[in-house]
Motif scaffolding. Structure first.
Motif, PDB file in Angstrom:
ATOM      1  N   ARG A 136       4.160 -26.899 -83.429  1.00  0.00           N
ATOM      2  CA  ARG A 136       3.385 -26.115 -82.305  1.00  0.00           C
ATOM      3  C   ARG A 136       2.040 -25.650 -83.217  1.00  0.00           C
ATOM      4  NH1 ARG A 136       7.155 -22.503 -78.465  1.00  0.00           N
ATOM      5  NH2 ARG A 136       8.252 -24.400 -77.626  1.00  0.00           N
TER       6      ARG A 136
ATOM      7  N   GLU B 137      -1.758 -26.591 -82.591  1.00  0.00           N
ATOM      8  CA  GLU B 137      -2.872 -25.360 -82.345  1.00  0.00           C
ATOM      9  C   GLU B 137      -3.918 -25.587 -83.438  1.00  0.00           C
ATOM     10  OE1 GLU B 137      -3.423 -22.613 -79.992  1.00  0.00           O
ATOM     11  OE2 GLU B 137      -2.393 -24.239 -79.081  1.00  0.00           O
TER      12      GLU B 137
ATOM     13  N   GLU C 134      -7.298 -16.388 -84.597  1.00  0.00           N
ATOM     14  CA  GLU C 134      -6.522 -16.893 -83.289  1.00  0.00           C
ATOM     15  C   GLU C 134      -5.316 -17.833 -83.942  1.00  0.00           C
ATOM     16  OE1 GLU C 134      -7.323 -19.597 -79.495  1.00  0.00           O
ATOM     17  OE2 GLU C 134      -8.932 -19.074 -80.757  1.00  0.00           O
TER      18      GLU C 134
ATOM     19  N   PHE D 166      -1.436 -16.800 -83.506  1.00  0.00           N
ATOM     20  CA  PHE D 166      -0.673 -17.833 -82.898  1.00  0.00           C
ATOM     21  C   PHE D 166       0.633 -18.082 -83.603  1.00  0.00           C
ATOM     22  CE2 PHE D 166       1.171 -22.084 -82.646  1.00  0.00           C
ATOM     23  CZ  PHE D 166       1.446 -22.135 -81.237  1.00  0.00           C
TER      24      PHE D 166
ATOM     25  N   THR E 155       3.203 -15.316 -82.983  1.00  0.00           N
ATOM     26  CA  THR E 155       3.693 -15.501 -81.709  1.00  0.00           C
ATOM     27  C   THR E 155       5.307 -16.407 -81.569  1.00  0.00           C
ATOM     28  OG1 THR E 155       2.623 -17.226 -80.939  1.00  0.00           O
ATOM     29  CG2 THR E 155       1.855 -14.923 -80.510  1.00  0.00           C
TER      30      THR E 155
END
Length: 192
Positions: free
Chosen positions: A46, A50, A26, A30, A33
């Motif tokens: 960011r 996360e 995951e 991320f 992205t």
């Protein structure tokens, strides 16, 4: 009873390992992205957010090679900054994740700072083919324990992906700066 204990331990280990693998996948999705046009600091902010959220960490930080820190949640980065090397000296530190053997190779002042900051074994160098960006510090907290060897490998992969993203962000920022400079020069030439 012993056979049952062994079976329970096997099932529990598989469930935990599967969950950790899913979490790391995951995180890697991320990172894919994120766009380099966010800039170096925003990409790092960011990703740290996360990592803390998905792995349920007490805190995380990136100490860049120039010594500037970026901290999310609780991590006593001031203790680390007093002794952590900067510039070329930071580039001389080992690559990859810092396990117990790598920590033993660090100078005593660095080891003490890492212990005082309650980082544990969660340190990963952020290296790209172009440069060393800095180090990722992960604070697991009291119940988080220490990372296993496969966790360290997964965080090295994540740090490598982050480093490539930061390379892209840096190159994009430089390109935009050159374009603006050229546009400004053209305006001055037209006025002249």
């Amino acid at each position: 009873l012993t056979a049952g204990e062994h079976g329970l331990r096997t099932v529990t280990t598989r469930l935990i390992l599967r969950r950790r693998d899913d979490e790391m996948q995951e995180l890697q999705r991320f990172v894919h992205t994120l766009s380099p046009d966010l800039g170096v600091l925003e990409c790092c902010r960011r990703v740290l957010g996360e990592v803390v959220r998905i792995r349920r960490l007490a805190g995380a930080a990136i100490v860049f090679t120039d010594g500037d820190p970026l901290v999310v949640d609780e991590l006593d980065v001031a203790t680390i900054l007093h002794v952590w090397p900067r510039g070329v000296a930071a580039g001389a530190l080992p690559s990859g994740a810092y396990g117990s053997s790598e920590l033993r190779d660090l100078p005593l002042a660095l080891r003490d700072a890492i212990i005082d900051a309650d980082v544990g074994l969660g340190i990963v160098a952020i290296d790209s083919p172009r440069r060393r960006w800095g180090h990722l510090f992960l604070r697991t907290g009291f119940f988080g324990g220490m990372f296993r060897e496969d966790d360290a490998g997964a965080f090295v992969v994540l740090a490598d992906q982050l480093a490539l993203l930061l390379d892209g962000a840096d190159l994009l920022a430089r390109t935009v700066a050159v374009e603006r400079s050229l546009a400004h020069s053209e305006k001055l030439a037209a006025i002249g």
